[in-house]
Design a protein around this motif. Structure first.
Motif, mmCIF file in Angstrom:
data_model
loop_
_atom_site.group_PDB
_atom_site.id
_atom_site.type_symbol
_atom_site.label_atom_id
_atom_site.label_comp_id
_atom_site.label_asym_id
_atom_site.label_seq_id
_atom_site.Cartn_x
_atom_site.Cartn_y
_atom_site.Cartn_z
ATOM 1 N N ASN A 1 5.715 7.630 1.987
ATOM 2 C CA ASN A 1 5.160 6.291 1.781
ATOM 3 C C ASN A 1 6.238 5.241 1.558
ATOM 4 O OD1 ASN A 1 2.179 6.053 1.787
ATOM 5 N ND2 ASN A 1 2.292 7.743 0.333
ATOM 6 N N LEU A 2 7.419 5.688 1.186
ATOM 7 C CA LEU A 2 8.515 4.753 0.939
ATOM 8 C C LEU A 2 8.758 3.862 2.149
ATOM 9 C CD1 LEU A 2 10.579 4.005 -1.240
ATOM 10 C CD2 LEU A 2 12.160 5.639 -0.207
ATOM 11 N N PHE A 3 8.530 4.398 3.344
ATOM 12 C CA PHE A 3 8.756 3.600 4.550
ATOM 13 C C PHE A 3 7.697 3.803 5.638
ATOM 14 C CE2 PHE A 3 10.818 7.658 5.203
ATOM 15 C CZ PHE A 3 10.501 7.982 6.497
ATOM 16 N N ALA A 4 6.985 4.955 5.629
ATOM 17 C CA ALA A 4 6.090 5.282 6.748
ATOM 18 C C ALA A 4 4.920 4.316 6.857
ATOM 19 C CB ALA A 4 5.579 6.716 6.601
ATOM 20 N N ARG A 5 4.262 4.007 5.748
ATOM 21 C CA ARG A 5 3.130 3.072 5.819
ATOM 22 C C ARG A 5 3.622 1.689 6.224
ATOM 23 N NH1 ARG A 5 -2.321 3.083 2.352
ATOM 24 N NH2 ARG A 5 -3.215 1.143 3.117
ATOM 25 N N GLY A 6 4.775 1.290 5.685
ATOM 26 C CA GLY A 6 5.363 0.013 6.083
ATOM 27 C C GLY A 6 5.681 -0.017 7.559
ATOM 28 N N ALA A 7 6.167 1.113 8.093
ATOM 29 C CA ALA A 7 6.484 1.185 9.526
ATOM 30 C C ALA A 7 5.230 0.972 10.365
ATOM 31 C CB ALA A 7 7.114 2.538 9.848
ATOM 32 N N GLY A 8 4.097 1.503 9.906
ATOM 33 C CA GLY A 8 2.841 1.292 10.619
ATOM 34 C C GLY A 8 2.443 -0.169 10.630
ATOM 35 N N GLY B 1 0.817 -1.213 0.000
ATOM 36 C CA GLY B 1 0.000 0.000 0.000
ATOM 37 C C GLY B 1 0.845 1.255 0.000
ATOM 38 N N GLY B 2 1.901 1.247 0.815
ATOM 39 C CA GLY B 2 2.773 2.418 0.905
ATOM 40 C C GLY B 2 3.549 2.677 -0.369
ATOM 41 N N TRP B 3 4.116 1.611 -0.919
ATOM 42 C CA TRP B 3 4.877 1.789 -2.168
ATOM 43 C C TRP B 3 3.952 2.164 -3.315
ATOM 44 C CZ3 TRP B 3 8.596 -3.061 -1.831
ATOM 45 C CH2 TRP B 3 9.455 -2.867 -0.751
ATOM 46 N N GLY B 4 2.716 1.679 -3.268
ATOM 47 C CA GLY B 4 1.743 2.084 -4.282
ATOM 48 C C GLY B 4 1.369 3.547 -4.146
ATOM 49 N N ASN B 5 1.103 3.964 -2.903
ATOM 50 C CA ASN B 5 0.775 5.371 -2.654
ATOM 51 C C ASN B 5 1.894 6.311 -3.086
ATOM 52 O OD1 ASN B 5 -1.600 4.545 -1.537
ATOM 53 N ND2 ASN B 5 -1.207 5.338 0.511
ATOM 54 N N LEU B 6 3.096 5.781 -3.137
ATOM 55 C CA LEU B 6 4.247 6.587 -3.548
ATOM 56 C C LEU B 6 4.047 7.156 -4.953
ATOM 57 C CD1 LEU B 6 7.033 7.348 -2.353
ATOM 58 C CD2 LEU B 6 7.986 5.387 -3.568
ATOM 59 N N GLY B 7 3.151 6.513 -5.723
ATOM 60 C CA GLY B 7 2.875 7.004 -7.068
ATOM 61 C C GLY B 7 2.361 8.429 -7.075
ATOM 62 N N ALA B 8 1.638 8.820 -6.020
ATOM 63 C CA ALA B 8 1.127 10.188 -5.940
ATOM 64 C C ALA B 8 2.248 11.189 -5.779
ATOM 65 C CB ALA B 8 0.146 10.307 -4.775
ATOM 66 N N SER B 9 3.285 10.795 -5.060
ATOM 67 C CA SER B 9 4.434 11.680 -4.875
ATOM 68 C C SER B 9 5.280 11.752 -6.140
ATOM 69 C CB SER B 9 5.293 11.176 -3.708
ATOM 70 O OG SER B 9 6.463 11.945 -3.586
ATOM 71 N N VAL B 10 5.509 10.586 -6.732
ATOM 72 C CA VAL B 10 6.326 10.542 -7.947
ATOM 73 C C VAL B 10 5.665 11.335 -9.069
ATOM 74 C CG1 VAL B 10 7.265 9.024 -9.734
ATOM 75 C CG2 VAL B 10 7.415 8.362 -7.323
ATOM 76 N N THR B 11 4.329 11.265 -9.165
ATOM 77 C CA THR B 11 3.649 11.993 -10.238
ATOM 78 C C THR B 11 3.754 13.508 -10.044
ATOM 79 O OG1 THR B 11 1.658 11.925 -11.615
ATOM 80 C CG2 THR B 11 1.311 12.189 -9.259
ATOM 81 N N GLN B 12 3.857 13.959 -8.772
ATOM 82 C CA GLN B 12 4.043 15.393 -8.517
ATOM 83 C C GLN B 12 5.365 15.869 -9.128
ATOM 84 O OE1 GLN B 12 2.052 17.590 -7.067
ATOM 85 N NE2 GLN B 12 0.569 16.394 -5.916
ATOM 86 N N ILE B 13 6.401 15.049 -8.974
ATOM 87 C CA ILE B 13 7.713 15.431 -9.499
ATOM 88 C C ILE B 13 7.806 15.177 -11.003
ATOM 89 C CG2 ILE B 13 10.167 14.816 -9.478
ATOM 90 C CD1 ILE B 13 10.013 14.470 -6.517
ATOM 91 N N VAL B 14 7.416 13.941 -11.409
ATOM 92 C CA VAL B 14 7.569 13.559 -12.820
ATOM 93 C C VAL B 14 6.694 14.433 -13.721
ATOM 94 C CG1 VAL B 14 7.200 11.721 -14.505
ATOM 95 C CG2 VAL B 14 8.253 11.202 -12.291
#
Length: 527
Positions: free
Chosen positions: A356-363, A218-231
Motif C-alpha cells: 500500500n505504500l505505493f501500489a494504491r497510489g500507482a493505481g 487510501g493506500g497509506w491508510g491501508n498500510l495500517g493493516a500491514s504495520v499492525t501485523q508487525i507491531v
C-alpha cells in the motif's frame, strides 16, 4: 466571431514571481470557429488572494497550493512535504486517521492463533469473528456516506476513532467465541473511516488530480493493516509476553490497550487542527450562507438510484474485499499451511499490506494519467486491466505450494489488488458529485460485502478452493467496466465526451474545441 483564423498556439511562460510559486506553462489551442480562447480551468496560487465568488466568505484568503476557484477552491496539486491548512493538512490528517483506524481494526488479527488456542475455539468460530468484524462496517459505511455530505469528514473521523478505541481496549475481557465476535463487531466501526478518508481528499482536490490524491490517502491508510501485523504480532506481543514472564495469554489480553490510546488521541487532535473544506468548516459556511443544508436521506437515495454506483460496489468488493480477507487470512494461512510461528507468519502477512505504500497510489496515478489522454475511457480501461491482473494473480497464488513461491506471488497479488482500489476511487468522484459522500459510502461498503462473502468461503472451505472462488469472482468483475456509463463522459465503447460542470455533474453541452494543457515537472500534480 465566425471569422476564420489560422490555427495557432500561444505559449505563455510564467516566470517565478515568488521563490515558492510553481513553474507552470500553459498552452492555449483554439481553431477557426473561436474568436478568443476561454480557459476551461483557472488556477490560483498563494500570490492570488481573491478567488471564488466576489464577496464570498471563506476562512482563508490565501493558500499554500495552486487552486481552482471554479471547483470550490480545490487544490490542483499535491505538495507531499507541506502540512499547510486547509488542503495539505486535510490530506495528511485523512491518511493518518485511516491508518490508525486500520491499526485498531486489525490489531487482533496476528494474535488470532494465540486466542484460538487459549479460548479453545474452532477455525469456524475464528472466521465468524473475522466476518462479523468486517460485516459490521457495511452498515457504518452506508450511514457515514450521507453523514459526510451533511457534517463533513473531520467531525465523523473524531467520533468514530474515539468510539472504536473503547472496545479495542477491552480485548482482554474476551472469554468465549461469542464474546470475540461481539468485540470485533464493535471494533469494526473503525472500518467506516474509509468513507471519510476518500470524501475528505475528494473535497480538497480537483477532478484532475483526485485519483492520485484518493489513492495516496487510501493506500497509506491501508498500510495500517500491514504495520499492525508487525507491531502487534512481531514486536508488542513478544515484548508484553516477556514482561509477563512468557505468559502469552496475558500478553494478548493487555497489548491492545496501546493502539486504543493512540486512536482516541488521534480523534481528538485531528478534530482541533483541521478543516472540513478549502473554504472552512461546514458549520461556518452555513452561518455565512455559503452552504446549503443537505438531506441525508435524499443524498442516500439519489446515490442508490445510480446504476454506476452498484457496478463500482461490485468491483470494489473484488479488490478491497480481497484485501480485507487477506488481512484476516494471511497470518493464519502461513501458520497453518507452511508451519510458521505467530511472529513469522505475522511478518510474512504484513508484506501484503506494505505494498500500500505505493501500489494504491500507482493505481490512482495510472487512472489520472489515462484520464488526461483518453478521458473517462482511460480510467475505465485502467480499472479493467488491474482487476484482470488481480484475478489471475489470486488463481496463481491458490496453486503455489512452496513458501518462497507463495511470498513472491503474494507481492504480485497485492500490487494488483491495491492498484485496482486506487483506480476505483479515481472514478467514484465523477458518478454523482453533489452526493459524493453517499456514493463513496456505498462503494466503500462493497469492499466489506466482498470481505464477508469471501470470509464465508474461507470459513467453510479449504484454502485452495476459497482462493479459487475469490480469483474467479475478481476476473468476472473486471468485465463490468464495459457497462459503466457516467453522464457526459466517454466509456470503454465510445470516445465522445461532453462539457460537464465538475461540481454538479450537469452536462453543459458539446465539449469546446478549445483545450488547455498544463505541463510541468510534476507527476499528476504531486510535488
Amino acid at each position: 466571431q465566425n471569422q476564420s483564423f489560422l490555427l495557432f498556439i500561444i505559449s505563455i511562460d510564467r516566470q517565478h514571481q515568488h521563490h515558492n510559486q510553481p513553474h507552470i506553462e500553459h498552452q492555449v489551442v483554439f481553431d477557426s470557429t473561436q474568436f478568443a480562447p476561454k480557459a476551461n480551468q483557472k488556477q490560483t496560487t498563494t500570490m492570488d488572494v481573491d478567488s471564488g465568488a466576489a464577496g464570498e466568505w471563506k476562512k482563508y484568503s490565501t493558500y499554500a497550493v495552486a487552486v481552482d476557484p471554479e471547483q470550490e477552491d480545490k487544490a490542483t496539486e499535491i505538495k507531499l512535504c507541506s502540512f499547510a491548512r486547509p488542503h495539505m493538512r486535510a490530506f495528511h490528517c485523512s491518511w493518518w486517521c485511516f491508518f490508525i483506524a486500520f491499526f485498531i481494526w486489525f490489531a487482533i488479527a496476528p494474535l488470532l492463533g494465540e486466542i484460538r488456542d487459549d479460548l479453545k475455539i474452532t477455525k469456524q468460530e475464528v472466521w465468524t469473528s473475522s466476518i462479523v468484524g468486517v460485516g459490521g462496517t457495511i452498515f457504518m459505511r452506508f450511514v457515514l456516506g450521507p453523514g459526510c455530505d451533511k457534517y463533513g469528514a473531520r467531525i465523523l473521523f473524531a467520533v468514530v476513532l474515539c468510539s472504536a478505541s473503547i472496545p479495542t481496549a477491552c480485548t482482554g475481557l474476551v472469554q468465549t467465541a461469542t464474546g470475540l465476535a461481539v468485540l470485533r463487531l464493535f471494533i469494526g466501526v473503525a472500518g467506516g473511516t474509509f468513507v471519510m478518508c476518500q470524501y475528505w481528499s475528494s473535497r480538497m482536490f480537483t477532478k484532475e488530480v483526485v485519483g492520485t490524491a484518493n489513492a495516496l490517502v487510501g493506500g497509506w491508510g491501508n498500510l495500517g493493516a500491514s504495520v499492525t501485523q508487525i507491531v502487534m504480532g512481531s514486536f508488542l506481543f513478544p515484548v508484553f509476553k516477556t514482561a509477563f514472564d512468557n505468559d502469552a495469554e496475558m500478553a494478548w489480553r493487555t497489548v491492545s490497550i496501546v493502539p486504543a490510546v493512540i486512536a482516541f488521541a488521534t480523534g481528538v487532535i485531528v478534530y482541533k487542527i483541521s478543516d472540513d473544506s478549502p473554504k472552512g468548516n461546514y458549520s461556518e459556511l452555513r452561518v455565512h450562507g455559503n452552504m446549503k443544508e443537505v438531506s441525508t436521506w435524499q443524498s442516500f437515495w439519489v446515490a442508490c438510484a445510480d446504476f454506476n454506483t452498484w457496478l463500482l460496489f461490485i468491483q470494489y468488493a473484488c479488490c478491497f474485499g480481497v484485501e480485507l480477507t487477506m488481512n484476516n487470512a494471511a497470518a493464519l494461512y502461513f501458520r497453518d499451511v507452511f508451519g510458521q510461528s505467530t511472529e513469522s507468519a505475522g511478518a510474512i502477512a504484513s508484506i501484503f499490506g506494505w505494498m500500500n505504500l505505493f501500489a494504491r497510489g500507482a493505481g490512482g496515478v495510472l487512472s489520472d494519467s489515462l484520464n488526461e489522454s483518453m478521458g473517462m475511457r482511460g480510467r475505465l480501461l485502467a480499472q479493467f486491466v488491474l482487476l484482470l491482473g488481480e484475478g489471475i494473480a489470486v488463481l496463481i497464488f491458490a496453486t503455489t505450494d512452496t513458501l518462497a513461491g507463495a511470498v513472491v506471488v503474494l507481492v504480485l497479488f497485492s500490487l494488483f489488488v491495491q492498484a485496482a482500489e486506487g483506480s476505483s476511487y479515481g472514478i467514484v468522484p465523477y458518478v454523482n458529485p453533489p452526493y459524493m459522500g453517499s456514493v463513496t459510502g456505498i462503494v466503500g461498503a462493497g469492499g466489506n460485502v466482498g470481505a464477508v462473502v469471501f470470509g464465508l468461503c474461507f470459513r467453510e472451505l479449504n484454502y485452495r478452493k476459497a482462493f479459487t472462488i475469490m480469483g474467479s469472482c475478481v476476473l468476472a468483475s473486471s468485465v463490468l467496466s464495459a457497462f459503466i456509463f457516467i453522464k457526459g463522459y466517454s466509456n470503454i465503447r465510445t470516445k465522445e465526451e461532453m462539457e460537464v460542470d465538475k461540481e454538479t455533474g450537469d452536462v453543459l453541452g458539446p465539449k469546446p474545441k478549445l483545450q488547455v494543457n498544463t505541463t510541468s515537472k510534476k507527476l499528476n500534480g504531486v510535488v
